[in-house]
Design a protein around this motif. Structure first.
Motif, short mmCIF file in Angstrom:
data_model
loop_
_atom_site.label_atom_id
_atom_site.label_comp_id
_atom_site.label_asym_id
_atom_site.label_seq_id
_atom_site.Cartn_x
_atom_site.Cartn_y
_atom_site.Cartn_z
N GLY A 224 0.81 -1.23 0.00
CA GLY A 224 0.00 0.00 0.00
C GLY A 224 0.84 1.27 0.00
N ASN A 225 2.06 1.15 -0.50
CA ASN A 225 3.01 2.25 -0.39
C ASN A 225 3.09 3.16 -1.61
OD1 ASN A 225 4.40 3.03 1.79
ND2 ASN A 225 5.92 1.40 1.70
N ALA A 226 2.31 2.86 -2.65
CA ALA A 226 2.41 3.68 -3.87
C ALA A 226 1.96 5.12 -3.57
CB ALA A 226 1.56 3.07 -4.96
N LYS A 227 2.78 6.06 -3.98
CA LYS A 227 2.47 7.47 -3.65
C LYS A 227 2.84 8.39 -4.81
CE LYS A 227 3.56 7.00 1.29
NZ LYS A 227 4.35 5.77 1.32
N THR A 228 2.27 9.59 -4.77
CA THR A 228 2.76 10.66 -5.62
C THR A 228 3.39 11.71 -4.72
OG1 THR A 228 0.66 11.85 -5.51
CG2 THR A 228 0.94 10.29 -7.33
N TYR A 229 4.29 12.49 -5.29
CA TYR A 229 5.02 13.48 -4.49
C TYR A 229 4.97 14.82 -5.19
CZ TYR A 229 6.78 9.14 -2.52
OH TYR A 229 6.86 7.90 -1.96
N PHE A 230 4.11 15.69 -4.70
CA PHE A 230 4.01 17.03 -5.27
C PHE A 230 4.16 18.06 -4.15
CE2 PHE A 230 2.06 14.45 -8.54
CZ PHE A 230 2.63 14.97 -9.70
N GLY A 231 5.03 19.04 -4.39
CA GLY A 231 5.27 20.07 -3.38
C GLY A 231 5.80 19.46 -2.10
N ASP A 232 5.20 19.89 -0.97
CA ASP A 232 5.68 19.40 0.32
C ASP A 232 4.98 18.12 0.76
OD1 ASP A 232 7.28 21.56 0.42
OD2 ASP A 232 5.99 22.74 1.75
N GLU A 233 3.98 17.70 -0.01
CA GLU A 233 3.13 16.60 0.45
C GLU A 233 3.24 15.37 -0.44
OE1 GLU A 233 1.21 16.91 3.15
OE2 GLU A 233 1.86 18.99 3.45
N TYR A 234 2.96 14.21 0.17
CA TYR A 234 2.76 13.03 -0.66
C TYR A 234 1.31 12.57 -0.53
CZ TYR A 234 3.20 10.21 3.62
OH TYR A 234 3.02 9.67 4.87
N HIS B 221 -1.34 9.16 -1.27
CA HIS B 221 -1.42 7.74 -1.62
C HIS B 221 -2.03 7.60 -3.01
CE1 HIS B 221 0.06 5.73 1.91
NE2 HIS B 221 -0.44 6.75 2.59
N LEU B 222 -1.46 6.69 -3.77
CA LEU B 222 -1.93 6.48 -5.15
C LEU B 222 -2.81 5.23 -5.19
CD1 LEU B 222 -1.51 7.40 -8.17
CD2 LEU B 222 0.25 5.63 -8.27
N GLU B 223 -4.03 5.43 -5.67
CA GLU B 223 -4.97 4.30 -5.71
C GLU B 223 -4.78 3.45 -6.97
OE1 GLU B 223 -6.95 3.62 -3.23
OE2 GLU B 223 -6.37 5.43 -2.13
N ASP B 224 -4.31 4.08 -8.03
CA ASP B 224 -4.28 3.40 -9.33
C ASP B 224 -3.06 2.47 -9.43
OD1 ASP B 224 -4.85 2.62 -11.84
OD2 ASP B 224 -4.50 4.55 -12.80
N THR B 225 -3.19 1.31 -8.82
CA THR B 225 -2.08 0.34 -8.84
C THR B 225 -2.55 -0.98 -9.45
OG1 THR B 225 -2.66 -0.34 -6.59
CG2 THR B 225 -0.93 1.32 -6.81
N ALA B 226 -1.58 -1.82 -9.76
CA ALA B 226 -1.87 -3.06 -10.51
C ALA B 226 -2.15 -4.24 -9.58
CB ALA B 226 -0.68 -3.39 -11.40
N ASP B 227 -2.93 -5.21 -10.10
CA ASP B 227 -3.17 -6.45 -9.35
C ASP B 227 -2.64 -7.65 -10.15
OD1 ASP B 227 -4.97 -6.92 -11.38
OD2 ASP B 227 -6.75 -6.46 -10.17
N ALA B 228 -2.92 -8.86 -9.66
CA ALA B 228 -2.37 -10.06 -10.30
C ALA B 228 -2.79 -10.18 -11.76
CB ALA B 228 -2.81 -11.30 -9.51
N ASP B 229 -4.06 -9.87 -12.05
CA ASP B 229 -4.53 -9.97 -13.44
C ASP B 229 -3.73 -9.01 -14.34
OD1 ASP B 229 -6.33 -11.83 -12.73
OD2 ASP B 229 -8.05 -10.47 -12.60
N ASP B 230 -3.39 -7.86 -13.77
CA ASP B 230 -2.61 -6.89 -14.55
C ASP B 230 -1.22 -7.43 -14.88
OD1 ASP B 230 -4.61 -4.93 -14.58
OD2 ASP B 230 -4.05 -4.27 -12.57
N MET B 231 -0.66 -8.23 -13.95
CA MET B 231 0.68 -8.80 -14.20
C MET B 231 0.64 -9.64 -15.48
SD MET B 231 2.48 -7.68 -11.67
CE MET B 231 1.44 -6.27 -11.94
N TYR B 232 -0.41 -10.44 -15.60
CA TYR B 232 -0.56 -11.27 -16.80
C TYR B 232 -0.75 -10.38 -18.02
CZ TYR B 232 -2.53 -14.82 -19.92
OH TYR B 232 -2.78 -15.64 -20.98
#
Ligand SMILES: [Fe+2]
Ligand SMILES: [Fe+2]
Length: 477
Positions: free
Chosen positions: A105-115, A117-128
């Motif tokens: 659950g560590n995917a993040k964006t970094y803009f300015g002074d803040e980060y 959390h990024l929701e748009d991440t891949a799952d097992a089906d995406d790996m395939y």
């Protein structure tokens, strides 16, 4: 002419899309606490892929997982484009690992002074979906794990097969293989043997622990690693390529039936020293050699290996320099970026600052005098210390630390003044502890391991960037 397998192995590319940051303060803190380069990762990968695309000495490129920084969809999509480019010139075989599905659950964006959390991440089906073209589609056989991830076997070239193994989970308590998964692996190995093919394999987690147990024991290894090593080796896997630790190390294992397995734990491509691991196996020898991304261009500027060295050094240096700077807020921010959060930090800052200033400025000459005063002259060899008196202690410490990642490029051979000084100093705590009767055994063993590790990193008898050995069958003769 016999068969030849000629390929390169890359691992832990951790590609981070520039669209995820503006390079501001939040990113600087994130980047400054990481051994690997993030924003520059695309440029480093592009350079490595261009080098490999034009490399006449290899036919294939293997990638051992952690392709993206943290499973960000945008990173996968941009990485697939890079892989498509490389695939125009070479066979490309990829396995994915835990960082490709953002399991923490560590995917993040970094803009300015803040980060954020990024929701748009891949799952097992995406790996395939993203990576099937790089291994699964060419497979002789595949195995789908309980997580929906794939292991596969491909014909690497005439006479050789590659096992691309997903060891994300054994279904019980961590990375590794379920009994069913291992049964499929054994069947594949038996089939290869029956059809006269030799086998190499890749997975993400380490099988053979190396350096010392407290560093490369269970934490970075797959579960039931003794079972995995014995099963792989006894059934004919000759070479195993792994990543995950970001350390560079080559280790051998001999199975009960005499088969030898060599494991190459390869460092992250996007950290110091940018390793590109080249392998050549023929009827007589198995040979491995490390090349490097010596230069890359990022945003119009050219960077060299020095940049990678300085960046990886930054994991420790940024924190130490902040501690020594006198800027308590900067120090607390740097600690926070490394996950060290304690409200008492500012209270003890004056002490931390004093210590950090000493560590970052003291030279060997003055350090040795202090140590020898405290140990009644029995601490550090005076002649050796005199020879490198002006060298900063911290620079030697950085060299040793970075040897973990580069497999000993900066090693100092036994008998050199630097080796003698470090060896003398590192053995002092152990000597003291051994004289004190009340010190618990686990403390003693950790100190022993630290001493052993420093010796290994200082003067590694096994060159972790180069390997050449007669093939097992020839040894048997
Ligand atoms: Fe990694
Ligand atoms: Fe990993």
């Amino acid at each position: 002419m016999g068969n030849k397998a000629r390929f390169a192995v890359l691992t832990d590319l951790h590609y981070f899309s520039p669209s995820l940051t503006d390079g501001g303060r939040a990113y600087q803190l994130r980047s400054g606490s990481d051994q690997k380069c993030l924003l520059e990762s695309g440029a480093i990968i592009d350079k490595a892929f261009t080098m490999l695309a034009g490399d006449e000495t290899i036919d294939s490129v293997l990638i051992c997982g952690d392709i993206t920084d943290d499973g960000e969809t945008v990173c996968h999509e941009e990485m697939v484009e890079k892989l498509r480019f490389l695939n125009k010139y070479k066979n490309v075989y990829v396995i994915t690992a835990t960082h490709d599905r953002c399991t923490d659950g560590n995917a993040k964006t970094y803009f300015g002074d803040e980060y954020q959390h990024l929701e748009d991440t891949a799952d097992a089906d995406d790996m395939y979906k993203y990576y099937r073209k790089f291994g699964i589609d060419q497979a002789i056989s595949t195995y789908k794990t309980h997580l929906g991830l794939y292991s596969y076997v491909v014909k690497l070239c005439d006479g050789f097969r590659l096992l691309g193994l997903n060891d994300d989970s054994n279904g019980v308590n961590g990375s590794g293989y379920s009994p069913e998964h291992m049964q499929w692996i054994v069947e594949q190995l038996q089939q290869a043997k029956k059809e006269g093919d030799r086998v190499v394999a890749m997975q993400h987690h380490v099988v053979l622990g190396h350096y010392v147990p407290f560093l490369t024991g269970m934490g970075i290894c797959c579960r039931d690693r003794e079972w995995v090593a014995e099963t792989f080796a006894s059934n004919g896997v000759e070479a195993l390529f792994v990543g995950h630790s970001h350390f560079q190390n080559i280790t051998e294992y001999t199975a009960e039936n005499g088969n030898r397995l060599v494991q190459a734990n390869i460092g992250s491509l996007v950290g110091h020293p940018g390793p590109i691991f080249k392998v050549n196996i023929d009827d007589d020898y198995i040979s491995m050699n490390t090349e490097y991304v010596k230069e890359f261009t990022f945003e119009g500027k050219t960077y060299n290996t020095e940049y990678l060295y300085e960046h990886s050094k930054g994991v420790v240096a940024n924190l130490l320099n902040a501690a020594a700077s006198g800027d308590v807020d900067e120090f607390v921010a740097r600690c926070g970026a490394m996950g060290i959060r304690n409200e008492k930090l500012p209270k003890f800052y004056f002490l931390i600052k004093k210590l950090a200033r000493y560590i970052t400025t003291v030279n060997v000459g003055s350090f040795a005098k202090t140590v020898n005063r405290l140990t009644f002259g029995k601490g550090i060899d005076k002649t050796a210390a005199k020879q490198i008196a002006d060298k900063k202690v911290i620079d030697i410490a950085y060299e040793i630390f970075l040897n973990l990642f580069d497999g000993g490029i900066n090693a100092h051979k036994k008998g050199t003044p630097t080796y003698t000084v470090v060896s003398d100093f590192i053995s002092i705590p152990g000597k003291i502890v051994n004289k004190l009767g009340f010190v618990p055994d686990n403390v003693k063993s950790i100190l022993t391991e630290i001493t052993e590790l420093v010796h290994l990193l200082m003067d590694d008898n096994i060159d972790n960037n180069y390997y050449r050995a007669r093939c097992t069958k020839l040894i048997e003769k």
